[in-house]
Design a protein around this motif. Structure first.
Motif, short mmCIF file in Angstrom:
data_model
loop_
_atom_site.label_atom_id
_atom_site.label_comp_id
_atom_site.label_asym_id
_atom_site.label_seq_id
_atom_site.Cartn_x
_atom_site.Cartn_y
_atom_site.Cartn_z
N LEU A 15 0.84 -1.20 0.00
CA LEU A 15 0.00 0.00 0.00
C LEU A 15 0.88 1.25 0.00
CD1 LEU A 15 -2.79 -0.77 2.65
CD2 LEU A 15 -2.79 -1.21 0.18
N HIS A 16 0.47 2.26 -0.76
CA HIS A 16 1.18 3.54 -0.70
C HIS A 16 0.25 4.62 -0.12
CE1 HIS A 16 -0.98 4.70 -4.30
NE2 HIS A 16 -0.39 3.79 -5.05
N LEU A 17 0.74 5.84 -0.11
CA LEU A 17 -0.03 6.91 0.54
C LEU A 17 -1.41 7.10 -0.08
CD1 LEU A 17 2.76 9.59 1.08
CD2 LEU A 17 1.38 8.53 2.89
N GLY A 18 -1.51 6.86 -1.39
CA GLY A 18 -2.82 7.00 -2.06
C GLY A 18 -3.82 5.99 -1.52
N THR A 205 -15.78 5.12 -1.69
CA THR A 205 -14.74 6.15 -1.54
C THR A 205 -13.48 5.58 -2.20
OG1 THR A 205 -14.24 5.21 0.62
CG2 THR A 205 -15.58 7.18 0.61
N ARG A 206 -12.98 6.25 -3.21
CA ARG A 206 -11.81 5.75 -3.93
C ARG A 206 -11.16 6.90 -4.70
NH1 ARG A 206 -15.21 2.08 -8.31
NH2 ARG A 206 -16.14 3.83 -9.43
N GLY A 207 -9.99 6.63 -5.28
CA GLY A 207 -9.22 7.68 -5.95
C GLY A 207 -9.89 8.15 -7.24
N ALA A 208 -9.57 9.40 -7.62
CA ALA A 208 -10.20 10.02 -8.79
C ALA A 208 -9.84 9.31 -10.09
CB ALA A 208 -9.81 11.49 -8.86
N ASP A 209 -8.80 8.46 -10.07
CA ASP A 209 -8.45 7.75 -11.30
C ASP A 209 -9.57 6.80 -11.73
OD1 ASP A 209 -7.83 6.36 -8.95
OD2 ASP A 209 -6.39 5.06 -9.95
N LEU A 210 -10.42 6.41 -10.78
CA LEU A 210 -11.51 5.47 -11.10
C LEU A 210 -12.82 6.18 -11.43
CD1 LEU A 210 -10.54 2.69 -8.60
CD2 LEU A 210 -10.50 2.56 -11.09
N ARG A 211 -12.75 7.52 -11.40
CA ARG A 211 -13.98 8.27 -11.68
C ARG A 211 -14.48 8.01 -13.10
NH1 ARG A 211 -15.66 14.23 -9.66
NH2 ARG A 211 -17.36 14.43 -11.12
N PRO A 235 -9.07 13.34 -4.52
CA PRO A 235 -7.95 13.67 -5.40
C PRO A 235 -6.82 12.65 -5.25
CG PRO A 235 -8.62 15.58 -4.10
CD PRO A 235 -9.37 14.40 -3.56
N LEU A 236 -6.06 12.46 -6.31
CA LEU A 236 -4.95 11.50 -6.26
C LEU A 236 -3.74 12.15 -5.61
CD1 LEU A 236 -5.04 9.85 -9.79
CD2 LEU A 236 -6.02 9.04 -7.64
N LEU A 237 -2.97 11.35 -4.89
CA LEU A 237 -1.71 11.85 -4.36
C LEU A 237 -0.66 11.74 -5.45
CD1 LEU A 237 -3.21 10.75 -1.58
CD2 LEU A 237 -1.01 11.53 -0.71
N THR A 238 0.18 12.73 -5.53
CA THR A 238 1.21 12.71 -6.57
C THR A 238 2.59 12.77 -5.93
OG1 THR A 238 0.96 15.09 -6.70
CG2 THR A 238 -0.23 13.80 -8.34
N ASP A 239 3.61 12.44 -6.71
CA ASP A 239 4.97 12.55 -6.18
C ASP A 239 5.48 13.98 -6.39
OD1 ASP A 239 5.75 12.79 -8.80
OD2 ASP A 239 6.61 10.77 -8.96
N ALA A 240 6.76 14.18 -6.06
CA ALA A 240 7.29 15.55 -6.12
C ALA A 240 7.22 16.13 -7.54
CB ALA A 240 8.74 15.55 -5.62
N THR A 241 7.20 15.27 -8.55
CA THR A 241 7.17 15.78 -9.92
C THR A 241 5.74 15.89 -10.45
OG1 THR A 241 7.28 13.59 -10.96
CG2 THR A 241 9.39 14.64 -10.41
N GLY A 242 4.76 15.60 -9.59
CA GLY A 242 3.35 15.75 -10.01
C GLY A 242 2.77 14.48 -10.62
N ARG A 243 3.59 13.41 -10.70
CA ARG A 243 3.06 12.15 -11.25
C ARG A 243 2.26 11.43 -10.18
NH1 ARG A 243 6.46 7.66 -13.37
NH2 ARG A 243 7.31 7.93 -11.28
N ARG A 244 1.17 10.74 -10.58
CA ARG A 244 0.39 10.02 -9.57
C ARG A 244 1.21 8.86 -9.01
NH1 ARG A 244 -3.45 5.79 -12.70
NH2 ARG A 244 -3.24 4.65 -10.78
N ILE A 271 -1.07 13.26 4.13
CA ILE A 271 -2.20 13.14 3.19
C ILE A 271 -3.02 14.44 3.20
CG2 ILE A 271 -4.37 11.91 2.73
CD1 ILE A 271 -2.95 9.36 3.83
N SER A 272 -3.31 14.93 4.41
CA SER A 272 -4.14 16.15 4.51
C SER A 272 -3.47 17.33 3.82
CB SER A 272 -4.38 16.51 5.97
OG SER A 272 -4.99 15.45 6.62
N CYS A 273 -2.13 17.43 3.97
CA CYS A 273 -1.41 18.55 3.33
C CYS A 273 -1.54 18.45 1.83
CB CYS A 273 0.07 18.52 3.68
SG CYS A 273 0.39 19.10 5.31
N ARG A 274 -1.55 17.24 1.30
CA ARG A 274 -1.54 17.10 -0.15
C ARG A 274 -2.93 17.16 -0.79
NH1 ARG A 274 2.75 12.80 -2.02
NH2 ARG A 274 4.31 12.99 -0.39
N ILE A 275 -3.93 16.56 -0.14
CA ILE A 275 -5.25 16.52 -0.81
C ILE A 275 -6.39 17.10 0.02
CG2 ILE A 275 -4.65 14.52 -2.27
CD1 ILE A 275 -6.50 12.83 -0.41
#
Ligand code: GLU
Length: 281
Positions: A15-18, A205-211, A235-244, A271-275
């Motif tokens: 599992l990752h942060l997303g 409840t799930r990530g926006a990629d499945l919308r 919203p999806l969590l992304t890495d420092a370069t903005g990639r999911r 998580i809260s800071c990012r999304i």
């Protein structure tokens, strides 16, 4: 009506942060409404799923402070149920066998191999006698949904999306999706809708990629007489370069963050800071 939410990871990696965001949001939504939070292991693809990842998912969720009702629902134990649902769609004449390889689909679309494409419908136009002959000769095939015909039969489809209200679902842009393959005899779309109905899920409840897949789920629910839950895509969590984030990004796994001394409270903060804020318990 009390809320029933679920977290439905595929055990193809840690599992990752997303994932943690999806699980924590679903858990908080159910707990705050004194509802039920369920765990489902989406392990239909035996070539990609590993029991050790299922074990790790359970450990990581427990470490995050998440608890669930009942035993986890393990999809690989329910293949016969998915088959029954596929047979029902087949009896409505909404499926057809597709013999195309990925490379053939890409070539028909003029797209580079490996690119995700909407199926151009080649086998939808295949003479049924030729299709039957190929099946009799043992050619491998997938079963695809006649999406346009299914959508016409279903009529207007609507679902409730958190923050957006009632939306009209148009499944046609997704094309004739695969519902079963030789190697994996039931697809994600089929199993997820089947199990949301079976488990009495009222809020997904799930990530926006499945919308973008949601209109297909709403279509299958209507065809099969299953209720449509409400949806809350975060919203999806992304890495420092903005990639999911993906399972290959080891730095973001809950396991590695745990080993590095990160606490569950830190994970919630990240998580809260990012999304945006996770509902508090
Ligand atoms: N199994 C899917 C995944 O791991 C999630 C399915 C869902 O939440 O609808 O991405």
């Amino acid at each position: 009506m009390s809320i029933v939410t679920r977290f439905a990871p595929s055990p193809t990696g840690y599992l990752h942060l997303g994932h943690a965001a999806s699980a924590l949001i679903g858990f908080a939504r159910a707990s705050n409404a004194k509802g039920r939070f369920l765990l489902r292991i989406e392990d239909i693809d035996a070539s990609r799923c590993r029991p050790e990842y299922t074990k790790a998912i359970i450990e990581d969720l427990t470490w995050l402070g998440i608890t669930w009702r009942d035993q986890p629902h393990i999809q690989s134990c329910h293949m016969a149920d998915y088959r029954t649902a596929i047979d029902r769609l087949d009896a409505m004449d909404l499926l057809y066998p597709c013999f195309c390889s990925r490379a053939e689909i890409a070539a028909a679309m003029g797209a580079p191999h490996g690119t995700e494409t909407i199926y151009p419908g080649t086998c939808r136009r295949l003479d049924p006698a030729i299709a039957a002959d190929r099946i009799a000769h043992g050619d491998a095939y997938a079963l695809r949904l006649r999406t346009a015909a299914a959508a016409a039969r279903a009529g207007t489809l609507r679902y409730h999306e958190d923050g957006d209200g009632w939306l009209t679902a148009n499944p046609n842009p997704l094309g004739d999706i695969v519902l079963a393959r030789k190697d994996v005899p039931a697809s994600y779309h089929l199993c997820v809708t089947h199990d949301d109905a079976l488990q009495g899920v009222t809020l997904v409840t799930r990530g926006a990629d499945l919308r973008e897949a949601t209109p297909i789920h709403v279509l299958l629910q209507r065809l099969l007489g299953w209720p449509t839950p409400a949806y809350a895509h975060h919203p999806l969590l992304t890495d420092a370069t903005g990639r999911r984030l993906a399972k290959r990004d080891h730095a973001a796994t809950i396991r590695d963050l745990r080993t590095a001394g990160t606490t569950p409270a830190d994970i919630r903060k990240i998580i809260s800071c990012r999304i945006g804020p996770i509902p508090s318990l």
